[in-house]
Design an enzyme around this catalytic site. Structure first.
Site, PDB file in Angstrom:
ATOM      1  N   ASP A 115       0.818  -1.207   0.000  1.00 57.75           N
ATOM      2  CA  ASP A 115       0.000   0.000   0.000  1.00 57.75           C
ATOM      3  C   ASP A 115       0.854   1.261   0.000  1.00 57.75           C
ATOM      4  O   ASP A 115       0.600   2.194  -0.749  1.00 57.75           O
ATOM      5  CB  ASP A 115      -0.986   0.003   1.182  1.00 57.75           C
ATOM      6  N   ASP A 118       7.047   3.822   3.259  1.00 56.63           N
ATOM      7  CA  ASP A 118       7.260   4.817   4.315  1.00 56.63           C
ATOM      8  C   ASP A 118       8.739   4.786   4.703  1.00 56.63           C
ATOM      9  O   ASP A 118       9.549   5.499   4.117  1.00 56.63           O
ATOM     10  CB  ASP A 118       6.317   4.478   5.472  1.00 56.63           C
ATOM     11  N   PHE A 167       0.188  10.913   8.021  1.00 51.72           N
ATOM     12  CA  PHE A 167      -0.443   9.615   8.211  1.00 51.72           C
ATOM     13  C   PHE A 167      -1.789   9.590   7.486  1.00 51.72           C
ATOM     14  O   PHE A 167      -2.635  10.460   7.703  1.00 51.72           O
ATOM     15  CB  PHE A 167      -0.629   9.320   9.705  1.00 51.72           C
ATOM     16  N   VAL A 168      -1.979   8.616   6.624  1.00 52.33           N
ATOM     17  CA  VAL A 168      -3.209   8.545   5.816  1.00 52.33           C
ATOM     18  C   VAL A 168      -3.906   7.204   6.014  1.00 52.33           C
ATOM     19  O   VAL A 168      -3.276   6.209   6.369  1.00 52.33           O
ATOM     20  CB  VAL A 168      -2.907   8.753   4.312  1.00 52.33           C
ATOM     21  N   ASP A 174      -4.934   1.559   7.052  1.00 54.46           N
ATOM     22  CA  ASP A 174      -5.663   1.567   8.317  1.00 54.46           C
ATOM     23  C   ASP A 174      -5.026   2.449   9.378  1.00 54.46           C
ATOM     24  O   ASP A 174      -3.845   2.797   9.308  1.00 54.46           O
ATOM     25  CB  ASP A 174      -5.687   0.154   8.895  1.00 54.46           C
ATOM     26  N   ARG A 180     -10.086   1.018   6.655  1.00 53.35           N
ATOM     27  CA  ARG A 180      -9.606   0.468   5.381  1.00 53.35           C
ATOM     28  C   ARG A 180     -10.654   0.583   4.280  1.00 53.35           C
ATOM     29  O   ARG A 180     -10.331   0.632   3.103  1.00 53.35           O
ATOM     30  CB  ARG A 180      -9.241  -1.016   5.539  1.00 53.35           C
TER      31      ARG A 180
HETATM   32  P1  IMP Z   1       7.540   0.924   6.040  1.00 53.34           P
HETATM   33  O1  IMP Z   1       7.987  -0.463   6.389  1.00 53.34           O
HETATM   34  O2  IMP Z   1       7.951   1.939   7.067  1.00 53.34           O
HETATM   35  O3  IMP Z   1       7.872   1.357   4.630  1.00 53.34           O
HETATM   36  O4  IMP Z   1       5.994   0.961   6.229  1.00 53.34           O
HETATM   37  C1  IMP Z   1       5.164   0.371   5.362  1.00 53.34           C
HETATM   38  C2  IMP Z   1       3.949  -0.151   6.093  1.00 53.34           C
HETATM   39  O5  IMP Z   1       3.564   0.689   7.170  1.00 53.34           O
HETATM   40  C3  IMP Z   1       2.809  -0.161   5.110  1.00 53.34           C
HETATM   41  O6  IMP Z   1       2.640  -1.445   4.575  1.00 53.34           O
HETATM   42  C4  IMP Z   1       1.635   0.266   5.941  1.00 53.34           C
HETATM   43  O7  IMP Z   1       0.980  -0.866   6.441  1.00 53.34           O
HETATM   44  C5  IMP Z   1       2.188   1.019   7.097  1.00 53.34           C
HETATM   45  N1  IMP Z   1       2.049   2.482   6.913  1.00 53.34           N
HETATM   46  C6  IMP Z   1       3.024   3.373   6.626  1.00 53.34           C
HETATM   47  N2  IMP Z   1       2.540   4.625   6.522  1.00 53.34           N
HETATM   48  C7  IMP Z   1       1.209   4.524   6.750  1.00 53.34           C
HETATM   49  C8  IMP Z   1       0.137   5.492   6.770  1.00 53.34           C
HETATM   50  O8  IMP Z   1       0.299   6.713   6.556  1.00 53.34           O
HETATM   51  N3  IMP Z   1      -1.088   5.001   7.040  1.00 53.34           N
HETATM   52  C9  IMP Z   1      -1.337   3.689   7.267  1.00 53.34           C
HETATM   53  N4  IMP Z   1      -0.376   2.762   7.249  1.00 53.34           N
HETATM   54  C10 IMP Z   1       0.887   3.174   7.002  1.00 53.34           C
HETATM   55 MG    MG Z   2       0.673  -2.728   5.455  1.00 55.70          MG
END
Ligand code: IMP
Ligand code: MG
Length: 195
Positions: A115, A118, A167-168, A174, A180
């Site tokens: 999705d 981050d 944060f979205v 979610d 969701r």
């Molecule tokens: P990363 O491992 O930090 O890149 O984070 C990725 C995961 O964190 C995604 O698969 C999402 O499930 C969750 N995530 C990151 N940012 C957001 C957000 O703004 N809203 C909701 N879920 C997020």
């Molecule tokens: Mg996720």
């Protein structure tokens, strides 16, 4: 639920248009014009395996794959990264008991779908695990990428939207497992968010 929305960042029509566009690019990369037979398989005879990262990608994946006219199989993978009421990533753990990915991916064109990008920890852990299984090709696709240095530095093949570092939720994303099912991508009012 609607009362918790602060602002619509990307509405459903914009999402649909962009998903269609990105699906077109993925298809063209997988099956160069004239290179495929009617079956729409990659021209080296490899098979396409779609690997959605649960749970946030489900709505995006459902929309995207219906616009990919290629022969494919779906293997799900579950990763835990944002525990409960938290809004910042704390590392990624692949939940081994919740993956249907075969040990051997040789001959497979793999497309991993998440999705949002981050910190990059989730996709980093997943691609590392998959690369060790020897796929013929490994590509990555996300609906959203946050404008933060770690995300921008992370190598990724397909991004639908770049968004601010906020944060979205909605369209699969979610907060504490809620929201969701919102059809648009939105921010939440500060008083709704605890973490
Ligand atoms: P990363 O491992 O930090 O890149 O984070 C990725 C995961 O964190 C995604 O698969 C999402 O499930 C969750 N995530 C990151 N940012 C957001 C957000 O703004 N809203 C909701 N879920 C997020
Ligand atoms: Mg996720």
């Amino acid at each position: 639920m609607q009362g918790d929305i602060e602002k619509v960042l990307i509405d459903r029509e914009t999402i649909a248009r962009r998903v269609e566009e990105v699906a077109g690019r993925i298809t063209a990369d997988l099956v160069p014009p004239g290179a495929a037979g009617a079956a729409g398989v990659p021209d080296d005879g490899a098979e396409l395996t779609i690997i959605p990262i649960l749970t946030g990608s489900i709505i995006f994946v459902a929309d995207l794959i219906r616009r990919l006219p290629v022969r494919m199989r779906i293997r799900l993978i579950s990763v835990s990264s944002y525990p409960g009421e938290s809004t910042s990533s704390r590392g990624a753990t692949i939940l081994d008991h919740l993956t249907s990915v075969p040990e051997d991916l040789s001959g497979q064109h793999v497309l991993v779908i998440d999705d949002i990008l981050d910190s990059g920890r989730t996709l980093g852990a997943v691609t590392q695990m998959l690369r060790a299984r020897g796929p013929a090709a490994l590509r990555t696709c996300v609906l959203l990428r946050k404008q933060r240095p770690e995300a921008l530095a992370f190598p990724i093949d397909y991004v639908c939207f770049d968004i601010p570092d906020a944060f979205v939720v909605g369209y699969g994303l979610d907060y504490n497992d809620y929201y969701r099912n919102l059809p648009d991508i939105v921010t939440l009012k500060p008083e709704v968010i605890r973490g």
